[in-house]
Every structure is written in C-alpha cells, then in structure tokens.
Design an enzyme around this catalytic site. Structure first.
Site, PDB file in Angstrom:
ATOM      1  N   LYS A 280       7.505  -4.994 -18.628  1.00  0.00           N
ATOM      2  CA  LYS A 280       9.641  -4.983 -18.983  1.00  0.00           C
ATOM      3  C   LYS A 280      10.481  -4.776 -19.436  1.00  0.00           C
ATOM      4  O   LYS A 280      10.506  -3.613 -20.090  1.00  0.00           O
ATOM      5  CB  LYS A 280       9.920  -6.295 -17.979  1.00  0.00           C
ATOM      6  CG  LYS A 280       8.636  -7.362 -17.474  1.00  0.00           C
ATOM      7  CD  LYS A 280       8.969  -9.125 -17.998  1.00  0.00           C
ATOM      8  CE  LYS A 280       7.999  -9.910 -17.063  1.00  0.00           C
ATOM      9  NZ  LYS A 280       8.485  -9.875 -15.551  1.00  0.00           N
ATOM     10  N   ARG A 354      -1.510 -14.211 -11.293  1.00  0.00           N
ATOM     11  CA  ARG A 354      -1.953 -14.924 -10.111  1.00  0.00           C
ATOM     12  C   ARG A 354      -3.438 -14.408 -11.099  1.00  0.00           C
ATOM     13  O   ARG A 354      -4.973 -14.489 -10.924  1.00  0.00           O
ATOM     14  CB  ARG A 354      -2.082 -13.450  -9.012  1.00  0.00           C
ATOM     15  CG  ARG A 354      -1.825 -11.992  -9.174  1.00  0.00           C
ATOM     16  CD  ARG A 354      -0.671 -11.374  -8.360  1.00  0.00           C
ATOM     17  NE  ARG A 354       0.685 -11.342  -8.789  1.00  0.00           N
ATOM     18  CZ  ARG A 354       1.215 -10.885  -7.520  1.00  0.00           C
ATOM     19  NH1 ARG A 354       1.234 -10.030  -7.188  1.00  0.00           N
ATOM     20  NH2 ARG A 354       2.796 -10.972  -7.240  1.00  0.00           N
TER      21      ARG A 354
HETATM   22  N1  BES Z   1       6.247 -13.717 -14.891  1.00  0.00           N
HETATM   23  C1  BES Z   1       6.797 -12.790 -13.902  1.00  0.00           C
HETATM   24  C2  BES Z   1       7.841 -14.054 -12.678  1.00  0.00           C
HETATM   25  C3  BES Z   1       9.100 -13.837 -13.821  1.00  0.00           C
HETATM   26  C4  BES Z   1      10.031 -13.608 -13.542  1.00  0.00           C
HETATM   27  C5  BES Z   1       9.278 -15.423 -13.924  1.00  0.00           C
HETATM   28  C6  BES Z   1      11.780 -14.015 -13.885  1.00  0.00           C
HETATM   29  C7  BES Z   1      10.298 -16.038 -14.506  1.00  0.00           C
HETATM   30  C8  BES Z   1      11.897 -15.557 -14.272  1.00  0.00           C
HETATM   31  C9  BES Z   1       6.117 -12.540 -13.241  1.00  0.00           C
HETATM   32  O1  BES Z   1       4.610 -12.402 -14.213  1.00  0.00           O
HETATM   33  C10 BES Z   1       5.595 -11.138 -13.217  1.00  0.00           C
HETATM   34  O2  BES Z   1       6.149 -10.562 -13.741  1.00  0.00           O
HETATM   35  N2  BES Z   1       6.088 -11.074 -12.008  1.00  0.00           N
HETATM   36  C11 BES Z   1       6.595  -9.865 -10.813  1.00  0.00           C
HETATM   37  C12 BES Z   1       5.433  -9.586 -10.299  1.00  0.00           C
HETATM   38  C13 BES Z   1       5.346  -8.220  -9.418  1.00  0.00           C
HETATM   39  C14 BES Z   1       4.953  -7.198 -10.359  1.00  0.00           C
HETATM   40  C15 BES Z   1       4.813  -8.020  -8.523  1.00  0.00           C
HETATM   41  C16 BES Z   1       7.916 -10.360 -10.764  1.00  0.00           C
HETATM   42  O3  BES Z   1       7.752 -11.221  -9.737  1.00  0.00           O
HETATM   43  O4  BES Z   1       8.824  -9.103 -10.656  1.00  0.00           O
HETATM   44 MN    MN Z   2       4.426 -10.911 -15.243  1.00  0.00          MN
END
Ligand code: BES
Ligand code: MN
Ligand code: ZN
Length: 508
Positions: A280, A354
C-alpha cells in the site's frame, strides 16, 4: 483498566436526586419551540418561567447532538444540569436516546455521579440510554502517560418503570452488550506491534479464562500454523507467510442446551494490512491496524451472546494473520489451495482478506450451520460507495433481510449491494486455477470480493457485511460512537441472535 461504574435504575424525581450532574433532554416542536423532554419535567419546573429564556439566551435549539451544561437552580439538588438535544419532539425513539446518552457521557466534565432523566417510559428506551451512555464513556487511554478513563463511577437511570423486571433485564442486557462492544474497540485500537495473531488470540483466551465460574462458558480453541497446515488452510497460511508473526485461527463455540438455531460467524482478522508485496501507499496503510475489526466484532458478539445466555448455538471463526512483505511473502502469481480444495490464483497480495476468509468460511460450512454471517473490513471500494458510516450488505435475500432488520434495532447503518452474475463470472476467469483472487478492475471491487467469498459458502444461507468504512471513525466522536475503533457490528450480531429466540409465551 476501565473504572468500575455502577448503574442503578430508580424511580424518582430528577430535581431531588443528589448527583454531580443531572441530564435532561430537550425537544423541538414543529414551530421551533424548545421544550423539556419527558423525564426532565420537574427540573425544568424548578426554573419556572426562566427556563425558555435561558435556553434561547444560550442559543440552545434542542438539536440532536447539542449540549448545554449550566449550574442548577435552587430546587434542583444536583450540582449541574446537562441538557442534551433530542431533536424533533415527535421523532424521539431509542436511536435518538442512545445517541443523546452517548453525547451526555462525553460532556460531564469531572463529574463522579450522574443521574439520567431522559425519556424512559419503556424498556427499549432505558436500554438505549444505558447502552448509549456506557458506549459514549469509552476512551482508549492505555498508551497515554497519565491517561485517565472517565471519572464517572455512579450512574442513576431514572425511569417510572424502575420496578419492572423486564426493564431491569433490558438494562442489564444493554450493559453486557456495551461492555463487549468496548472489548472489540480495545482490540482494534491496540497498536499492531502489540496486537498480532498470537497476542490477539491470547487476549481472547485470557478474557474467557477470567470468566471461569461465572456461568456456562464459551469454549475457545486456538489453531497455529501446524494445525492450519494439517487442515489445508492455504489462504490463512499464504497471507501469514510474509510476517515474522505466524497466523492463528480462533474458534469459539457457544452451545447452550436446547438451542434450536446454529449460527456460524466468520470475521476477518488481519492484525495489520501493509498490502504485502503489492504494498500500500503510506497513507493507505496508516489505519490498517483496524483490519481485524471483523474478527473483533464476531468474537465480542459471541462472548456477549454467551454472557447473556441466549439459547442460540454460535460457532465463530476468526482467521488472524499479519499481511507483510517479508522474504517469505506470497507473490502475485502464486496459487494457493484453500481448505475446501479450491485453488486460487493470487494476483494482488493486498486482496488478502478474501483469502483468509475463504478458509474460515469453508470450515464453518463443514459444520452445516443454519446460517452463516461474515464480517470483514474487506474493500476500500465499499467506503467509496457508502462512506464511512454505512456497511455494505450482500448475500441471499432472506439472510440479508434478517440481518438488516437486526441492524434496524441496533441502530447500525448498512445498505444492501448486489452480487451480479458478471462478478461471479469474473471470479472464475483464470487460466491456471479454479478461482481468480482479484482482477485489477477497480469498478465493483466490493461485489467481486463478495462473489469470491460466496464460492466458499456452499449451500448455507449467508450474508456478508463489508465494514471497511464503519469499523473505524477517522473523525471526532459523535453520539455514542467514539473516535477510532467503533466496535461496529457487535450490537447488530447480538440483536440478530436475540431475534432468533422465540418469544416466551405470555403468562398474563
Ligand atoms: N483492508 C483492505 C480494505 C480497506 C480499505 C479497509 C480501506 C478499510 C479502509 C483490503 O485488504 C484491501 O486492501 N482491499 C483492496 C482490494 C483490492 C486490492 C482488490 C482494496 O479495496 O483496494
Ligand atoms: Mn489489503
Ligand atoms: Zn485488508
């Protein structure tokens, strides 16, 4: 350690109650006139004709969230009077009282004792006041030198129904649930260097251990990497392998005799989500200690259901892992084999939730529960769609409807989203495995993730709550919801379980 606060339900005049602060409500009439809400009449009467001019001189309108603290007049024994706005007079309900009680709890200065004289002429209003007040008192001070929790040690709830056993039971129930909401908040707020899979699991074990001898217990099992390997949980192990802190799976079992329903709960327990190799941005990972909010919610809800002795069987699964980019980390391109034998092509290590959920869902399904509910901070897309206060709800019609109804009672906001056929197709669009973890298409990422999870739910009735937004309050406290971890979903899950219990036949 929170200070011990005693709650007493009492019938009596708020003006004659000797506490540091007495809390009364104020409502607005359609004409915009401000008046005292039911419960506070005799305090307002002590002001006589000076009451309305006082409010208008302070520009107090009685809006929800508004407060006014003033020295009390002669004839009121409490030292100070705290007015809280309840909004429109004809719209006062349990949700308004819950919020107002939370606001009151945060507006008490250094008071040690407080009397709540809010509308309290039925059990649900008394419960809402107790829940909102307890919840609003929450603060997380563990890491603040000299950090002090609230100074309140005595709360008197004034109600004309104080001697009614149902009202007393509703109050006790609300307090128990609110305490468990606070556990979930504590776990989520605890920094990720102190809360990682092993220590999170240990905190749950310790909390349950501390309850020995206090009635029937929720059973807890903690599975480590070896056991997870034996079970074939390739998703949990895959996500966990980039961290020095190995993963865990916590399973809770509440099996009361005579239960007619069996609910399985699954909660995402990523104790920190750096994204892994698909790392990230700095800003993107700033609050990612909250990525175990789903696990915290299902664990706290299960312990609350047990503490309340609800005659509903619950099995909760909390897969816990830290998503880190260490040398052993899973790579985009890896194929993982999940608990149920399905293979998954990994394309984006930041879509880790997931993967851990898939194993836990598959394990839950093996027990053939009547219904399966999962809670996860799963997708940023859900926050884009619904904002920070509203969870996304997906799944079959009947289960989502029942969960939405429970949320209507708990006051937590959620909104149904679809799982379109296109998402179901996209999830299997891979040359090399059975399922594609993520496809780099931004649009509808929340629905794609739900379609992915759905593949691991078998034939079981299922609903999925994406709490990426409401698990965390990045703004200031509001009503009974504090800043930081909110404990979202605990009250809704308990309400859901309570709603399965057939009402006792009336004895009158
Ligand atoms: N934990 C994050 C989702 C999230 C984002 C929670 C912002 C709270 C605030 C999750 O693991 C994630 O990174 N999801 C990605 C998925 C994508 C890479 C397909 C997302 O939503 O960007
Ligand atoms: Mn994630
Ligand atoms: Zn995540």
């Amino acid at each position: 350690m929170p200070r011990v606060t005693t709650y007493t339900l009492r019938k009596g005049s708020p003006a004659k109650t000797r506490t540091d602060v007495v809390v009364i409500g104020a409502v607005r009439s359609p004409g915009g006139d401000v008046a005292v809400a039911p419960g506070g009449e005799d305090v307002a009467a002590a002001y006589g004709r000076r009451f309305k001019p006082l409010l208008s001189s302070m520009a107090f309108r009685g809006d929800v969230g508004e407060t006014l603290r003033v020295p009390s007049p002669d004839g009121v024994r409490a030292g100070q009077l705290l007015l809280v706005g309840l909004g429109a007079a004809d719209a006062v309900d349990a949700h308004v009282v819950r919020r107002a009680a939370g606001t009151a709890a945060r507006s008490l200065g250094n008071a040690a004792s407080v009397a709540l004289a809010l509308p309290a002429d039925d059990a649900s209003l008394v419960a809402a006041a107790a829940e909102g007040f307890t919840s609003g008192l929450y603060s997380f001070t563990t890491y603040k030198s000299g950090g002090e929790p609230s100074s309140v040690s005595e709360v008197l709830l004034l109600s004309p129904l104080a001697r009614d056993e149902d009202v007393l039971a509703a109050l006790e129930r609300a307090r128990t649930v609110a305490e468990h909401v606070d556990h979930a908040r504590d776990w989520v707020n605890t920094p990720p260097n102190d809360l990682y899979p092993e220590s999170f699991a240990q905190r749950v074990v310790d909390l349950i251990g501390a309850r020995k001898g206090k009635g029937p217990k929720v059973e807890v099992e903690v599975l480590g990497p070896d056991e997870l390997a034996e079970l074939g949980c390739g998703g949990i192990l895959g996500v966990g392998q980039g961290s020095h802190r190995p993963p865990r799976l916590v399973r809770l079992t509440w099996a009361p005799p005579g239960a007619t329903h069996h609910v399985a709960l699954v909660g995402k327990g990523i104790t920190y989500d750096s994204g892994g190799l698909t790392i990230k941005s700095g800003a993107g990972m700033a609050t990612m200690k909250n990525d175990m909010g789903g696990a915290a919610a299902v664990i706290a809800a299960t312990l609350a259901i047990g503490a309340l002795g609800l005659p509903v069987a619950v099995t909760a699964y909390a897969p816990m892992a830290e998503n880190m980019p260490g040398g052993g980390a899973m790579r985009p391109g890896d194929v993982l084999t999940m608990r149920d034998g399905q293979t998954v092509e990994v394309t984006n290590t930041d879509a880790e939730g997931r993967l851990v959920m898939a194993d836990a869902l598959a394990l839950a399904v093996e027990q053939s529960p009547d219904v399966l509910l999962d809670v996860a901070t799963l997708t940023g897309g859900c926050v884009v769609a619904l904002g920070e206060k509203v969870a996304g709800l997906m799944g079959d019609d009947a289960t989502t409807a029942a969960l939405a109804e429970a949320a209507g009672r708990s006051g937590e906001k959620l909104w149904r989203l679809p799982i379109p056929e296109e998402s179901r197709k996209a999830v299997v669009d891979t040359e090399i495995a059975d399922v594609l973890q993520a496809n780099w298409v931004r649009w509808g990422g929340t629905l794609y993730a739900a379609a992915f999870l759905e593949r691991f739910t078998g034939e079981v009735a299922w609903a999925h709550l994406d709490i990426a937004g409401p698990a965390w309050n990045g703004g200031g406290a509001s009503g009974h919801v504090p800043t930081g971890a909110t404990g979202y979903a605990v009250t809704t899950l308990v309400e859901y379980a309570a709603g399965l219990v057939p009402a006792e036949p009336s004895t009158d």
